[in-house]
Design an enzyme around this catalytic site. Structure first.
Site, PDB file in Angstrom:
ATOM      1  N   PHE A 132       4.609  14.412   5.860  1.00  0.00           N
ATOM      2  CA  PHE A 132       3.240  14.963   5.728  1.00  0.00           C
ATOM      3  C   PHE A 132       2.638  15.303   7.091  1.00  0.00           C
ATOM      4  O   PHE A 132       1.485  15.752   7.140  1.00  0.00           O
ATOM      5  CB  PHE A 132       2.306  13.922   5.099  1.00  0.00           C
ATOM      6  CG  PHE A 132       2.735  13.425   3.756  1.00  0.00           C
ATOM      7  CD1 PHE A 132       2.347  14.086   2.605  1.00  0.00           C
ATOM      8  CD2 PHE A 132       3.519  12.293   3.629  1.00  0.00           C
ATOM      9  CE1 PHE A 132       2.730  13.628   1.354  1.00  0.00           C
ATOM     10  CE2 PHE A 132       3.912  11.821   2.385  1.00  0.00           C
ATOM     11  CZ  PHE A 132       3.515  12.497   1.248  1.00  0.00           C
ATOM     12  N   ALA A 142       1.617  17.180   9.623  1.00  0.00           N
ATOM     13  CA  ALA A 142       1.506  18.583  10.061  1.00  0.00           C
ATOM     14  C   ALA A 142       0.042  18.944  10.256  1.00  0.00           C
ATOM     15  O   ALA A 142      -0.856  18.276   9.732  1.00  0.00           O
ATOM     16  CB  ALA A 142       2.111  19.493   9.001  1.00  0.00           C
ATOM     17  N   THR A 150       3.422  24.329   1.025  1.00  0.00           N
ATOM     18  CA  THR A 150       2.090  24.803   0.642  1.00  0.00           C
ATOM     19  C   THR A 150       2.134  26.143  -0.083  1.00  0.00           C
ATOM     20  O   THR A 150       3.040  26.957   0.150  1.00  0.00           O
ATOM     21  CB  THR A 150       1.211  24.943   1.907  1.00  0.00           C
ATOM     22  OG1 THR A 150       0.024  25.668   1.598  1.00  0.00           O
ATOM     23  CG2 THR A 150       1.920  25.689   3.021  1.00  0.00           C
ATOM     24  N   TYR A 187       0.069  29.186   9.913  1.00  0.00           N
ATOM     25  CA  TYR A 187       0.208  27.921   9.185  1.00  0.00           C
ATOM     26  C   TYR A 187       1.243  28.076   8.057  1.00  0.00           C
ATOM     27  O   TYR A 187       2.230  27.325   7.978  1.00  0.00           O
ATOM     28  CB  TYR A 187      -1.160  27.484   8.619  1.00  0.00           C
ATOM     29  CG  TYR A 187      -1.037  26.402   7.576  1.00  0.00           C
ATOM     30  CD1 TYR A 187      -0.542  25.152   7.914  1.00  0.00           C
ATOM     31  CD2 TYR A 187      -1.389  26.641   6.244  1.00  0.00           C
ATOM     32  CE1 TYR A 187      -0.407  24.158   6.951  1.00  0.00           C
ATOM     33  CE2 TYR A 187      -1.259  25.655   5.287  1.00  0.00           C
ATOM     34  CZ  TYR A 187      -0.762  24.417   5.643  1.00  0.00           C
ATOM     35  OH  TYR A 187      -0.617  23.435   4.682  1.00  0.00           O
ATOM     36  N   LYS A 212       5.298  26.563   7.759  1.00  0.00           N
ATOM     37  CA  LYS A 212       5.802  25.770   6.625  1.00  0.00           C
ATOM     38  C   LYS A 212       7.005  26.467   5.970  1.00  0.00           C
ATOM     39  O   LYS A 212       7.972  25.812   5.568  1.00  0.00           O
ATOM     40  CB  LYS A 212       4.684  25.575   5.598  1.00  0.00           C
ATOM     41  CG  LYS A 212       3.553  24.680   6.086  1.00  0.00           C
ATOM     42  CD  LYS A 212       3.933  23.231   5.925  1.00  0.00           C
ATOM     43  CE  LYS A 212       2.819  22.288   6.303  1.00  0.00           C
ATOM     44  NZ  LYS A 212       3.063  20.901   5.903  1.00  0.00           N
ATOM     45  N   HIS A 219     -12.857  21.866   3.904  1.00  0.00           N
ATOM     46  CA  HIS A 219     -12.433  22.006   2.508  1.00  0.00           C
ATOM     47  C   HIS A 219     -13.607  21.981   1.541  1.00  0.00           C
ATOM     48  O   HIS A 219     -14.595  21.286   1.746  1.00  0.00           O
ATOM     49  CB  HIS A 219     -11.424  20.909   2.145  1.00  0.00           C
ATOM     50  CG  HIS A 219     -10.144  21.082   2.877  1.00  0.00           C
ATOM     51  ND1 HIS A 219      -9.768  20.283   3.912  1.00  0.00           N
ATOM     52  CD2 HIS A 219      -9.183  22.020   2.753  1.00  0.00           C
ATOM     53  CE1 HIS A 219      -8.605  20.710   4.389  1.00  0.00           C
ATOM     54  NE2 HIS A 219      -8.224  21.761   3.699  1.00  0.00           N
TER      55      HIS A 219
HETATM   56  N1  UFG Z   1     -14.982  27.702   0.446  1.00  0.00           N
HETATM   57  C1  UFG Z   1     -16.316  28.063   0.410  1.00  0.00           C
HETATM   58  N2  UFG Z   1     -17.190  27.373   1.194  1.00  0.00           N
HETATM   59  C2  UFG Z   1     -16.797  26.345   2.000  1.00  0.00           C
HETATM   60  C3  UFG Z   1     -15.418  25.972   2.036  1.00  0.00           C
HETATM   61  C4  UFG Z   1     -14.539  26.686   1.224  1.00  0.00           C
HETATM   62  O1  UFG Z   1     -16.715  29.000  -0.279  1.00  0.00           O
HETATM   63  O2  UFG Z   1     -17.639  25.767   2.720  1.00  0.00           O
HETATM   64  C5  UFG Z   1     -14.041  28.440  -0.410  1.00  0.00           C
HETATM   65  C6  UFG Z   1     -12.921  29.108   0.374  1.00  0.00           C
HETATM   66  O3  UFG Z   1     -13.341  30.363   0.830  1.00  0.00           O
HETATM   67  C7  UFG Z   1     -11.825  29.152  -0.688  1.00  0.00           C
HETATM   68  C8  UFG Z   1     -12.061  27.898  -1.541  1.00  0.00           C
HETATM   69  O4  UFG Z   1     -13.407  27.510  -1.261  1.00  0.00           O
HETATM   70  O5  UFG Z   1     -12.002  30.257  -1.493  1.00  0.00           O
HETATM   71  C9  UFG Z   1     -11.155  26.761  -1.182  1.00  0.00           C
HETATM   72  O6  UFG Z   1     -11.179  26.571   0.230  1.00  0.00           O
HETATM   73  P1  UFG Z   1     -10.527  25.323   0.964  1.00  0.00           P
HETATM   74  O7  UFG Z   1     -10.804  25.492   2.432  1.00  0.00           O
HETATM   75  O8  UFG Z   1     -10.960  24.067   0.319  1.00  0.00           O
HETATM   76  O9  UFG Z   1      -8.991  25.488   0.662  1.00  0.00           O
HETATM   77  P2  UFG Z   1      -8.000  26.714   0.927  1.00  0.00           P
HETATM   78  O10 UFG Z   1      -7.727  27.349  -0.416  1.00  0.00           O
HETATM   79  O11 UFG Z   1      -8.483  27.610   1.974  1.00  0.00           O
HETATM   80  O12 UFG Z   1      -6.733  26.005   1.551  1.00  0.00           O
HETATM   81  C10 UFG Z   1      -6.057  24.912   0.963  1.00  0.00           C
HETATM   82  C11 UFG Z   1      -5.441  24.065   2.051  1.00  0.00           C
HETATM   83  C12 UFG Z   1      -4.428  24.840   2.835  1.00  0.00           C
HETATM   84  C13 UFG Z   1      -3.421  25.431   1.875  1.00  0.00           C
HETATM   85  C14 UFG Z   1      -4.078  26.183   0.773  1.00  0.00           C
HETATM   86  C15 UFG Z   1      -3.051  26.604  -0.232  1.00  0.00           C
HETATM   87  O13 UFG Z   1      -6.452  23.594   2.929  1.00  0.00           O
HETATM   88  O14 UFG Z   1      -3.809  23.980   3.749  1.00  0.00           O
HETATM   89  O15 UFG Z   1      -5.054  25.384   0.121  1.00  0.00           O
HETATM   90  O16 UFG Z   1      -3.606  27.004  -1.406  1.00  0.00           O
HETATM   91  F1  UFG Z   1      -2.633  26.273   2.542  1.00  0.00           F
END
Ligand code: UFG
Length: 325
Positions: free
Chosen positions: A74, A76, A118, A142, A146, A188
């Site tokens: 894990f 990374a 991922t 990223y 992976k 997140h």
């Molecule tokens: N989002 C918002 N507002 C915020 C934070 C996030 O609108 O304050 C939105 C993002 O734009 C996205 C969704 O919520 O549409 C989820 O965003 P996250 O940042 O929670 O997660 P991601 O989908 O960007 O990424 C996650 C992991 C990555 C992985 C990816 C694969 O963090 O490491 O899922 O699906 F690569």
């Protein structure tokens, strides 16, 4: 009793997996640099070795000496935006240092290697749900780092007979009774929504409401970390090497997550709509049939409310996270 090395066992998903294994009588050694992990996230029943996978001799020596039955990797970096600014950091840690761990697995004759991959290895998918055979074309360093390591494992399997499973998580979420999500900075969605619900943030941003989705906000497949832990444990005894997509198959939009969080917490979540975040695909949903069929995997927490509730309980118990920085 099986002995497992959990590299990155002080991080968000690693800590939950270590706990899951220990609850099932595995012997666990956590290896973590603590660069992003937390001492308080290390299960006290595990043995802890502090170290960095960049230190090739240390990790090889550890695997030679300890005779692990399996390795879970894990350790990374995982911020898409950061990887666009500093690709070197991602390729050095997520690829070069990971190769040291793969070499250590070979040198130590480790039976199984389970790798945290991922959905970001797929880039902008051509269709959803995404199956394992769909085209992998990452759109950031990223995801590329992976995918490169998935390929390293494929070749190590052919050349050295290393058995591996690459588990491609969609959006890891939720908490166990003891371990949860504490990143700094937090980027997140679910932790940010919950911080807003309890007033730690005045309001949050919804990144884009002009996507081709039902309500215009991005759709993701949120999978509980305990269900990820279950898949890791099952993958340890898979007879063949393989790649598996892990999600529930339910797509939830950013706005649906906000509504579900308001229901779970009983509090309003204030937000503004902001421009799209660069690199965000509109929809990521997993087809996890292969994991269900080949590993016997069955997610146990499929509703947004159940996942959010576990994260909410953890935040209430740890309002400032692990408080160790
Ligand atoms: N989002 C918002 N507002 C915020 C934070 C996030 O609108 O304050 C939105 C993002 O734009 C996205 C969704 O919520 O549409 C989820 O965003 P996250 O940042 O929670 O997660 P991601 O989908 O960007 O990424 C996650 C992991 C990555 C992985 C990816 C694969 O963090 O490491 O899922 O699906 F690569």
């Amino acid at each position: 009793m099986k002995k497992i090395l959990v590299a990155g066992g002080a991080g968000y998903i690693g800590s939950a997996c270590a706990e899951y294994l220990l609850d099932r009588d595995y012997e666990v050694v956590v290896f973590d640099s603590l660069v992003t992990g937390h001492v308080k996230a290390i299960d006290p029943r595990a043995r802890f070795v502090q170290g960095d996978l960049a230190d090739r001799e240390t990790i090889i020596e550890l695997c030679r000496k300890e005779k692990f039955d399996g390795i879970m990797h894990f350790a990374a970096f995982s911020l898409v935006g950061e990887s666009m600014k500093n690709p070197s950091k991602y390729f050095r840690n997520n690829l070069a240092s990971a190769i040291n761990l793969a070499d250590a697995a070979v040198e130590g004759e480790v039976g199984h290697f389970v790798f945290s991959s991922t959905a970001a290895t797929f880039g902008q998918p051509e269709r959803v749900p995404i199956s394992e055979e769909d085209k992998q074309e990452p759109i950031n360093p990223y995801g590329e780092s992976k995918l490169c390591f998935e390929k390293v494992l494929k070749w190590y399997s052919r050349i050295y007979g290393l058995k591996y499973a690459a588990l491609r998580y969609f959006n890891a979420a939720g908490a166990t009774g003891n371990y949860g999500e504490d990143h700094s900075p937090e980027t997140h969605l679910i932790p940010i929504v919950l911080q807003t619900a309890r007033g730690k943030r005045e309001k949050m941003m919804v990144f884009g409401e002009d996507y081709p989705t039902a309500d215009g906000s991005c759709v993701r497949d949120y999978i509980h970390i305990l269900d990820l832990a279950q898949a890791h444990m099952l993958a340890l005894s898979a007879p063949e090497s393989g790649h598996y997509n892990l999600g529930t198959g339910n797509g939830l939009s950013v706005k649906e997550i906000i509504t579900a969080a308001e229901k779970v917490t009983g509090k309003p979540v204030a937000y503004d709509v902001a421009p799209r975040r660069p690199g965000d695909p509109a929809k990521l949903i997993a087809c996890s049939d292969r994991a269900r069929k080949m590993l016997g995997w069955k997610p146990t927490m499929e509703s947004a409310e159940a996942i959010i509730e576990s994260a909410w309980k953890w935040q209430l118990k740890h309002p400032d996270g692990y408080c160790d920085r």
